[in-house]
Design a protein around this motif. Structure first.
Motif, PDB file in Angstrom:
ATOM      1  N   ASP A  30       0.814  -1.217   0.000  1.00 35.52           N
ATOM      2  CA  ASP A  30       0.000   0.000   0.000  1.00 35.52           C
ATOM      3  C   ASP A  30       0.847   1.267   0.000  1.00 35.52           C
ATOM      4  OD1 ASP A  30      -2.266  -1.568   0.037  1.00 35.52           O
ATOM      5  OD2 ASP A  30      -2.489  -1.471   2.240  1.00 35.52           O
ATOM      6  N   HIS A  31       2.072   1.156   0.435  1.00 36.93           N
ATOM      7  CA  HIS A  31       2.945   2.336   0.538  1.00 36.93           C
ATOM      8  C   HIS A  31       4.269   2.073  -0.183  1.00 36.93           C
ATOM      9  CE1 HIS A  31       0.244   2.595   4.071  1.00 36.93           C
ATOM     10  NE2 HIS A  31       0.243   3.894   3.758  1.00 36.93           N
ATOM     11  N   LEU A  32       4.187   1.757  -1.461  1.00 31.60           N
ATOM     12  CA  LEU A  32       5.390   1.393  -2.216  1.00 31.60           C
ATOM     13  C   LEU A  32       6.380   2.552  -2.321  1.00 31.60           C
ATOM     14  CD1 LEU A  32       4.078  -0.916  -5.051  1.00 31.60           C
ATOM     15  CD2 LEU A  32       5.740  -1.465  -3.287  1.00 31.60           C
ATOM     16  N   TRP A  33       5.893   3.725  -2.624  1.00 35.14           N
ATOM     17  CA  TRP A  33       6.848   4.815  -2.811  1.00 35.14           C
ATOM     18  C   TRP A  33       7.536   5.167  -1.497  1.00 35.14           C
ATOM     19  CZ3 TRP A  33       6.961   9.652  -0.655  1.00 35.14           C
ATOM     20  CH2 TRP A  33       5.800  10.082  -0.005  1.00 35.14           C
TER      21      TRP A  33
ATOM     22  N   ALA B  18      17.152   3.104  -5.972  1.00 29.15           N
ATOM     23  CA  ALA B  18      15.951   3.080  -5.140  1.00 29.15           C
ATOM     24  C   ALA B  18      15.122   4.347  -5.344  1.00 29.15           C
ATOM     25  CB  ALA B  18      16.327   2.916  -3.670  1.00 29.15           C
ATOM     26  N   ALA B  19      15.780   5.473  -5.565  1.00 24.62           N
ATOM     27  CA  ALA B  19      15.052   6.717  -5.832  1.00 24.62           C
ATOM     28  C   ALA B  19      14.283   6.617  -7.153  1.00 24.62           C
ATOM     29  CB  ALA B  19      16.018   7.892  -5.853  1.00 24.62           C
ATOM     30  N   VAL B  20      14.869   5.987  -8.138  1.00 25.90           N
ATOM     31  CA  VAL B  20      14.159   5.787  -9.416  1.00 25.90           C
ATOM     32  C   VAL B  20      12.978   4.842  -9.211  1.00 25.90           C
ATOM     33  CG1 VAL B  20      14.371   4.808 -11.737  1.00 25.90           C
ATOM     34  CG2 VAL B  20      16.117   6.359 -10.871  1.00 25.90           C
TER      35      VAL B  20
ATOM     36  N   ALA C  49       7.089   4.195  -8.590  1.00 27.88           N
ATOM     37  CA  ALA C  49       5.943   3.888  -7.728  1.00 27.88           C
ATOM     38  C   ALA C  49       4.981   5.070  -7.657  1.00 27.88           C
ATOM     39  CB  ALA C  49       6.425   3.512  -6.331  1.00 27.88           C
ATOM     40  N   ILE C  50       5.518   6.277  -7.612  1.00 32.66           N
ATOM     41  CA  ILE C  50       4.661   7.472  -7.577  1.00 32.66           C
ATOM     42  C   ILE C  50       3.849   7.581  -8.861  1.00 32.66           C
ATOM     43  CG2 ILE C  50       4.701   9.997  -7.589  1.00 32.66           C
ATOM     44  CD1 ILE C  50       7.040   9.831  -5.609  1.00 32.66           C
ATOM     45  N   ILE C  51       4.488   7.261  -9.982  1.00 31.52           N
ATOM     46  CA  ILE C  51       3.795   7.308 -11.269  1.00 31.52           C
ATOM     47  C   ILE C  51       2.687   6.259 -11.326  1.00 31.52           C
ATOM     48  CG2 ILE C  51       4.092   6.933 -13.761  1.00 31.52           C
ATOM     49  CD1 ILE C  51       6.874   8.112 -13.500  1.00 31.52           C
ATOM     50  N   GLY C  52       2.855   5.162 -10.571  1.00 32.77           N
ATOM     51  CA  GLY C  52       1.847   4.122 -10.537  1.00 32.77           C
ATOM     52  C   GLY C  52       2.160   2.923 -11.396  1.00 32.77           C
ATOM     53  N   LEU C  53       3.424   2.745 -11.738  1.00 32.75           N
ATOM     54  CA  LEU C  53       3.834   1.591 -12.543  1.00 32.75           C
ATOM     55  C   LEU C  53       3.770   0.320 -11.702  1.00 32.75           C
ATOM     56  CD1 LEU C  53       6.892   3.165 -14.387  1.00 32.75           C
ATOM     57  CD2 LEU C  53       4.590   2.818 -15.281  1.00 32.75           C
TER      58      LEU C  53
ATOM     59  N   GLN D 256       8.895  -1.306 -11.419  1.00 32.26           N
ATOM     60  CA  GLN D 256       9.636  -0.523 -10.425  1.00 32.26           C
ATOM     61  C   GLN D 256      10.966  -1.195 -10.083  1.00 32.26           C
ATOM     62  OE1 GLN D 256       7.179   0.198  -6.946  1.00 32.26           O
ATOM     63  NE2 GLN D 256       5.376   0.555  -8.234  1.00 32.26           N
ATOM     64  N   VAL D 257      10.899  -2.503  -9.862  1.00 33.26           N
ATOM     65  CA  VAL D 257      12.112  -3.247  -9.515  1.00 33.26           C
ATOM     66  C   VAL D 257      13.098  -3.242 -10.680  1.00 33.26           C
ATOM     67  CG1 VAL D 257      13.002  -5.551  -8.944  1.00 33.26           C
ATOM     68  CG2 VAL D 257      10.954  -4.678  -7.799  1.00 33.26           C
ATOM     69  N   ILE D 258      12.600  -3.445 -11.886  1.00 33.96           N
ATOM     70  CA  ILE D 258      13.476  -3.441 -13.065  1.00 33.96           C
ATOM     71  C   ILE D 258      14.103  -2.061 -13.265  1.00 33.96           C
ATOM     72  CG2 ILE D 258      13.504  -3.616 -15.590  1.00 33.96           C
ATOM     73  CD1 ILE D 258      11.434  -5.898 -15.273  1.00 33.96           C
ATOM     74  N   ALA D 259      13.320  -1.010 -13.087  1.00 28.75           N
ATOM     75  CA  ALA D 259      13.850   0.353 -13.225  1.00 28.75           C
ATOM     76  C   ALA D 259      14.916   0.628 -12.169  1.00 28.75           C
ATOM     77  CB  ALA D 259      12.719   1.370 -13.122  1.00 28.75           C
TER      78      ALA D 259
END
Length: 153
Positions: free
Chosen positions: A6-9, A38-40, A45-49, A54-57
């Protein structure tokens, strides 16, 4: 686990902060590059991907930072002017002969505002007072010198 989902970012942000703080103790610039990844991941996560993206990025950014950015940073941090201290700073400078120098007897030169005993680097040379010499080596308190060529009119 539900809270993390629920709180990924916020999780990515916490990971980035923990890695950044750990970098302050290690100082090898590896954890800082992982913190950037981790910042990327946080931005993704903020974008909603999706989590997989997220992990790959984050992984791709971390690997790219380690491969491309870290070597340049390390090279820049470890390079700098070569500091010559003590009598070693006189090597390569010039001095003025104040007392004749021969291969059999040490003479004197003035270099760096001090008087040094001097021997010719080539022991067959005789260097007269008033000549300019270049200091090629210093052993103990003796400078090994060679005369500087001058153009005569």
């Amino acid at each position: 686990m539900d809270w993390i989902r629920d709180h990924l970012w916020e999780s990515w942000l916490a990971l980035s902060i923990v890695l950044g703080v750990a970098e302050m103790f290690s100082l090898d610039l590896i954890l800082a590059m992982l913190a950037a990844g981790a910042a990327v991941g946080m931005i993704a996560a903020i974008i909603g991907l999706p989590v997989a993206v997220q992990v790959i990025a984050a992984l791709a950014t971390s690997v790219a930072m380690l491969a491309l950015v870290r070597p340049a940073f390390v090279k820049r941090l470890h390079s700098g002017p070569e500091l010559a201290l003590g009598h070693g700073k006189l090597v390569g400078t010039r001095g003025l002969v104040t007392e004749e120098i021969t291969g059999l007897s040490a003479g004197r030169i003035r270099a760096g505002g001090e008087i040094w005993s001097a021997l010719p680097y080539d022991e067959n040379l005789r260097i007269a007072p008033g000549e300019t010499v270049e200091i090629l080596q210093i052993k103990g308190a003796t400078a090994y010198v060679h005369p500087v060529a001058t153009l005569e009119p």
